[in-house]
Design a protein around this motif. Structure first.
Motif, PDB file in Angstrom:
ATOM      1  N   PRO A   1      58.420 -12.136  76.695  1.00 42.35           N
ATOM      2  CA  PRO A   1      58.162 -12.801  77.981  1.00 42.35           C
ATOM      3  C   PRO A   1      58.129 -14.320  77.894  1.00 42.35           C
ATOM      4  O   PRO A   1      58.545 -14.994  78.836  1.00 42.35           O
ATOM      5  N   ASN A   2      57.648 -14.862  76.792  1.00 42.30           N
ATOM      6  CA  ASN A   2      57.433 -16.312  76.700  1.00 42.30           C
ATOM      7  C   ASN A   2      58.522 -16.986  75.872  1.00 42.30           C
ATOM      8  O   ASN A   2      58.245 -17.868  75.058  1.00 42.30           O
ATOM      9  N   ASP A   3      59.772 -16.607  76.142  1.00 38.54           N
ATOM     10  CA  ASP A   3      60.908 -17.157  75.422  1.00 38.54           C
ATOM     11  C   ASP A   3      61.335 -18.471  76.070  1.00 38.54           C
ATOM     12  O   ASP A   3      61.753 -18.484  77.225  1.00 38.54           O
ATOM     13  N   PRO A   4      61.234 -19.609  75.361  1.00 35.90           N
ATOM     14  CA  PRO A   4      61.593 -20.894  75.980  1.00 35.90           C
ATOM     15  C   PRO A   4      63.046 -20.974  76.449  1.00 35.90           C
ATOM     16  O   PRO A   4      63.354 -21.773  77.332  1.00 35.90           O
ATOM     17  N   ALA A   5      63.922 -20.147  75.878  1.00 32.20           N
ATOM     18  CA  ALA A   5      65.341 -20.247  76.204  1.00 32.20           C
ATOM     19  C   ALA A   5      65.702 -19.600  77.528  1.00 32.20           C
ATOM     20  O   ALA A   5      66.815 -19.786  78.015  1.00 32.20           O
ATOM     21  N   ARG A   6      64.774 -18.838  78.112  1.00 27.12           N
ATOM     22  CA  ARG A   6      65.082 -18.128  79.352  1.00 27.12           C
ATOM     23  C   ARG A   6      63.849 -18.087  80.254  1.00 27.12           C
ATOM     24  O   ARG A   6      62.730 -17.932  79.780  1.00 27.12           O
ATOM     25  N   GLY A   7      64.104 -18.163  81.551  1.00 24.41           N
ATOM     26  CA  GLY A   7      63.028 -17.944  82.509  1.00 24.41           C
ATOM     27  C   GLY A   7      61.922 -18.968  82.408  1.00 24.41           C
ATOM     28  O   GLY A   7      62.136 -20.139  82.093  1.00 24.41           O
ATOM     29  N   THR A   8      60.698 -18.506  82.681  1.00 23.12           N
ATOM     30  CA  THR A   8      59.532 -19.393  82.686  1.00 23.12           C
ATOM     31  C   THR A   8      58.695 -19.173  81.434  1.00 23.12           C
ATOM     32  O   THR A   8      58.604 -18.059  80.918  1.00 23.12           O
ATOM     33  N   ILE A   9      58.079 -20.256  80.969  1.00 23.09           N
ATOM     34  CA  ILE A   9      57.131 -20.135  79.857  1.00 23.09           C
ATOM     35  C   ILE A   9      55.819 -20.800  80.238  1.00 23.09           C
ATOM     36  O   ILE A   9      55.752 -21.647  81.133  1.00 23.09           O
ATOM     37  N   HIS A  10      54.766 -20.382  79.527  1.00 25.61           N
ATOM     38  CA  HIS A  10      53.471 -21.050  79.556  1.00 25.61           C
ATOM     39  C   HIS A  10      53.220 -21.588  78.155  1.00 25.61           C
ATOM     40  O   HIS A  10      53.471 -20.888  77.167  1.00 25.61           O
ATOM     41  N   ILE A  11      52.739 -22.816  78.066  1.00 20.77           N
ATOM     42  CA  ILE A  11      52.486 -23.437  76.763  1.00 20.77           C
ATOM     43  C   ILE A  11      50.986 -23.653  76.603  1.00 20.77           C
ATOM     44  O   ILE A  11      50.408 -24.532  77.253  1.00 20.77           O
ATOM     45  N   TRP A  12      50.358 -22.856  75.745  1.00 20.08           N
ATOM     46  CA  TRP A  12      48.922 -22.971  75.522  1.00 20.08           C
ATOM     47  C   TRP A  12      48.539 -23.116  74.057  1.00 20.08           C
ATOM     48  O   TRP A  12      47.345 -23.116  73.737  1.00 20.08           O
ATOM     49  N   ASP A  13      49.558 -23.215  73.155  1.00 18.28           N
ATOM     50  CA  ASP A  13      49.165 -23.555  71.782  1.00 18.28           C
ATOM     51  C   ASP A  13      48.645 -24.990  71.752  1.00 18.28           C
ATOM     52  O   ASP A  13      47.686 -25.306  71.053  1.00 18.28           O
ATOM     53  N   VAL A  14      49.283 -25.874  72.565  1.00 18.22           N
ATOM     54  CA  VAL A  14      48.689 -27.187  72.817  1.00 18.22           C
ATOM     55  C   VAL A  14      47.433 -26.951  73.654  1.00 18.22           C
ATOM     56  O   VAL A  14      47.437 -26.138  74.573  1.00 18.22           O
ATOM     57  N   TRP A  15      46.421 -27.684  73.383  1.00 18.12           N
ATOM     58  CA  TRP A  15      45.048 -27.561  73.852  1.00 18.12           C
ATOM     59  C   TRP A  15      44.279 -26.546  73.009  1.00 18.12           C
ATOM     60  O   TRP A  15      43.253 -26.885  72.442  1.00 18.12           O
ATOM     61  N   ASN A  16      44.762 -25.313  72.876  1.00 14.99           N
ATOM     62  CA  ASN A  16      43.996 -24.326  72.127  1.00 14.99           C
ATOM     63  C   ASN A  16      44.000 -24.593  70.626  1.00 14.99           C
ATOM     64  O   ASN A  16      42.959 -24.447  69.971  1.00 14.99           O
ATOM     65  N   ARG A  17      45.173 -25.008  70.074  1.00 15.82           N
ATOM     66  CA  ARG A  17      45.262 -25.151  68.618  1.00 15.82           C
ATOM     67  C   ARG A  17      45.982 -26.417  68.186  1.00 15.82           C
ATOM     68  O   ARG A  17      45.615 -27.022  67.174  1.00 15.82           O
ATOM     69  N   GLU A  18      47.031 -26.796  68.913  1.00 18.59           N
ATOM     70  CA  GLU A  18      47.947 -27.819  68.432  1.00 18.59           C
ATOM     71  C   GLU A  18      47.726 -29.164  69.119  1.00 18.59           C
ATOM     72  O   GLU A  18      47.244 -29.233  70.251  1.00 18.59           O
TER      73      GLU A  18
END
Length: 780
Positions: free
Chosen positions: A453-470
């Protein structure tokens, strides 16, 4: 048809309380607060002391008078009941409800008496209902240990990582008696297209089988027909209609549509436009034109919806548009919003992405939930069809990702989790009732069930490694097609925090913090970017600044990828209470530094340094051309190298200019800056993180003087001033400032306009803690 609201004379009671005056529309919390029986749930730790309200049964009662009229039918119309309710009129049960997201109608003429009538609405505990259904159907995994998937109610009422646990009950939308004869328009769905065609579908409730005349009129064009059964279709065509466009792409003309059924009339406003969705790249086209989405996520603006007025929404929408926003995503843990919400979006050209209300959990598909979901979806899809601002229906928030990537499958042990809603029921309803708008099964989603579901190459993504870890610079590692959620926390404005906490003195822990490990993440997030704060005042400024920088970095990165990437939706625009969160506007409606950074990052034209290049983002219909001046500077302002480059950025495009080595590579990163000037704008970039820069302690000349609507604060830099900001709410909670986070080179000046109705101490406006910068010369 006549309508009589039943909003007066209500009282509220429970086993322990009787005769509490109640406001309708409203809820138990606001009634108890108005009666002085509870403390404000938003202040201090009161939220935790008031959870008993959501576990209590409540009764609303009113007496109203009624006189017989000439109509055949009288219905009790309940626009919104929250949530588990039983209605009784003059001692006779009318029915029960269990869905906050839909309306209800009960025939009552046979029960009404001339003179006094008693209406009772008994609300069961939402917790008790949800926990009973959970026990019967089996546990479902979710983000929080709360039973919100087992009741059709605003999920965030049960608490979220930015919101309080305030499980409400009450008559939250209007309630009244509607009398009518022969027929009434139960549903009117106009489907308008850019070619001027309008298909008006009418569904009637009727007491007669006689044919009914039905007409539709718009812009002087009329269509007439006859309704023999329950449904009918009228087709019209407006020649050469003025098209509705999102803001930044054109105007927003709206046309009045009138539909008459017998002697009943429905009126609404529509706009002519087409919307398409490229499902592989996830790119929106309006009237055939690709639109880069500069979006924000929208959460309910108050936990108690009856307090959200049209005026309040208009103020929040103005803050969004002033920040360059062109799309609001109505997030799935909240609710379908009010007519005022979508009307304002229509008028302002704000696109609306509407999630169906499912979020961060596996949802049961068994009865009674399936029927409730179908009923609410049908009602709300039909209700919102006229609005041109609505451009996308989305099945849920993060539930597809949860099932695929968060370990839900093993925990479910074969139980239903919502897939039938997102891939079958909801798309079929949208296709049937609103075929002119695209449907997307969820976000994040890559376009097909078998893909991650969270494939950056297609559709929509959510980015939460930034804030949570990175660290936030990890945004640069992403090359997404469309980012529907990403965010970074910062505390609310000082005045908001001061109002919400009785702590003396204030500390970082004085602010509500609902995120897991949130306070530690705030400090970790400073990383190498900013110094570690030694005091509350430094913590407040630096963590707000870091939030602004993190989000500007991500937005600028993703905008520079246009047209490969065609949208960013920041988490989040608004807050519902005073809290440290990801918002740009805090719970009291004050703009955080992030808002000012958002305004720059979402400007129609943007200069941004990306990977040794300068990107010119031109999201306008006109070319952007001229001479780009690049200068490598010493911290004292002296030029060390200069380059001039003629550039031409085509309309709706990104031009990338490689930085010449003379300005790209510093001799001494700690003592040098890069300045880029173009088109009247200027960007200053450091070659090293602020903590490694050899900034001199801030020196400046500052003066404040009266202005017609407040004060004018003029700051002239003696040394470099990094991220200069003015926080007038420390002197007047109602004061605001027009700009923040301005870097000045030695000898440069900036003027800040402070709006206030109070007399302020001009000296206080020009010094700590009102006037701030990274390299401020203040001893902790």
């Amino acid at each position: 048809m006549t309508y009589r609201p039943l909003h007066d004379g209500w009282t509220l009671s429970s086993d322990d309380l009787t005769g509490v005056p109640a406001s309708v529309p409203g809820c138990v919390h606001t009634d108890l607060l108005a009666a002085g029986l509870i403390d404000d749930p938003y202040m201090d730790a009161n939220e935790h002391r008031l959870t008993w309200i959501g576990r209590t049964e409540w009764t609303y009662r009113t007496i109203f008078t009624w006189s017989p009229d000439e109509h055949e039918r009288t219905d009790l119309v309940c626009d919104g009941l929250d949530t588990v309710a039983t209605l009784v009129l003059n001692g006779t049960p009318l029915g029960s409800t269990a869905n906050q997201h839909r309306s209800y109608r009960f025939p009552v003429r046979h029960l009404l008496r001339e003179g006094g009538n008693e209406l009772v609405v008994r609300f069961g505990s939402a917790y008790a209902y949800a926990e009973e259904r959970r026990a019967a159907l089996g546990e479902r995994p979710g983000a929080y240990d709360e039973p919100y998937p087992f009741i059709r109610k605003m999920a965030c009422n049960f608490g979220w990582d930015w919101g309080p646990n305030v499980v409400t009950a009450g008559i939250w939308r209007p309630i009244g008696l509607e009398s009518w004869s022969r027929a009434r328009p139960a549903e009117v769905r106009p489907l308008a297209r850019a070619d001027g065609t309008v298909e008006v579908r009418v569904r009637a409730e009727r007491t007669t089988e006689e044919p009914l005349a039905v007409t539709a009129e718009i812009a002087g064009v009329t269509a007439e027909g006859r309704l023999d059964g329950r449904t009918g279709l009228l087709a019209l065509r407006v020649p050469e209609p003025r098209l509705w466009w999102p803001r930044g792409h054109g105007d927003q003309p709206l046309y009045d549509l009138t539909v008459r059924l017998g002697d009943q009339e429905w009126t609404g406003r529509i706009g002519f436009r087409d919307v398409e969705l490229d499902r592989e790249a996830f790119a929106l086209k309006i009237n055939g034109v690709p639109v880069f989405v500069r979006g924000v996520n929208w959460i309910p603006d108050d936990c108690f919806p009856s307090r959200i007025t049209r005026e309040r929404l208009a103020g929040r929408f103005a803050q969004a548009t002033e920040a360059g926003v062109n799309l609001l995503r109505v997030w799935g843990g909240g609710r379908y919003e009010s007519e005022d919400f979508y009307d304002l979006a229509d008028e302002l050209g704000l696109l609306v992405w509407q999630d169906f209300p499912f979020a961060c959990a596996a949802y049961p598909e068994e009865e009674p939930f399936r029927s409730e979901v179908e009923a609410e979806a049908r009602q709300n899809v039909a209700r919102l069809t006229p609005h041109p601002s609505l451009v996308l229906w989305c099945g849920n928030n993060e539930n597809l990702e949860g099932h695929a990537d968060w370990g839900w499958r093993d925990r479910l042990e074969g139980r239903s989790w919502g897939a039938g809603f997102y891939h079958d029921l909801l798309p079929s309803i949208v296709a049937e009732l609103d075929p002119g708008r695209p449907y997307w099964p969820g976000s994040p989603y890559s376009g097909a069930p078998h893909r991650p579901p969270n494939d950056p190459a297609r559709g929509t993504i959510h980015i939460w490694d930034v804030w949570n870890r990175e660290d936030y610079r990890r945004y640069a590692a992403y090359r997404p097609r469309f980012v529907a959620e990403f965010g970074f926390q910062g505390p609310p404005a000082y005045a908001t925090l001061r109002r919400a906490s009785s702590d003396e003195p204030l500390t970082p822990d004085s602010s509500h913090q609902k995120a897991i490990d949130g306070q530690a993440k705030l400090l970790r997030g400073l990383g190498e970017h900013l110094p570690e704060p030694e005091t509350f005042d430094r913590w407040h400024y630096l963590t707000q600044l870091n939030q602004a920088r993190a989000m500007a970095f991500g937005i600028e990165r993703f905008r520079s990828l246009m047209p490969y990437c065609m949208g960013t939706i920041v988490w989040q625009l608004n807050d519902c209470w005073p809290v440290t969160s990801w918002s740009a506007i805090d719970g009291d409606g004050r703009r955080k530094p992030l808002w000012y950074a958002l305004r720059r990052a979402y400007a129609d034209r943007l200069l941004t340094v990306q990977d040794g290049e300068l990107a010119l983002v031109n999201d306008t219909p006109e070319p952007w051309a001229g001479e780009l001046l690049l200068t490598r500077l010493g911290l004292t302002g002296e030029p060390l190298a200069k380059e001039a480059v003629s550039v031409h950025a085509a309309p709706r495009s990104v031009l990338k200019v490689a930085l010449p080595r003379s300005v790209a590579v510093p001799d001494d990163p700690a003592h040098e800056l890069l300045a880029a000037r173009f088109g009247g704008g200027r960007v200053v970039s450091c070659y090293a993180e602020d903590t490694a820069m050899a900034f001199a302690p801030a020196e400046y000349d500052a003066q404040a003087e009266r202005a017609p609507d407040g004060y004018r604060v003029t700051v002239t830099a003696v040394t470099l001033l990094r991220e200069l900001a003015v926080f007038p709410d420390r002197l007047d909670p109602a004061a605001s400032v027009d700009d923040q986070l301005v870097t000045l080179l030695p000898g440069e000046s900036a003027v800040f306009h402070v709006t206030t109705e109070r007399e302020l101490d001009t000296a206080a406006l020009t010094r700590f803690p009102v006037l701030r910068c990274v390299n401020e010369n203040v001893t902790p």
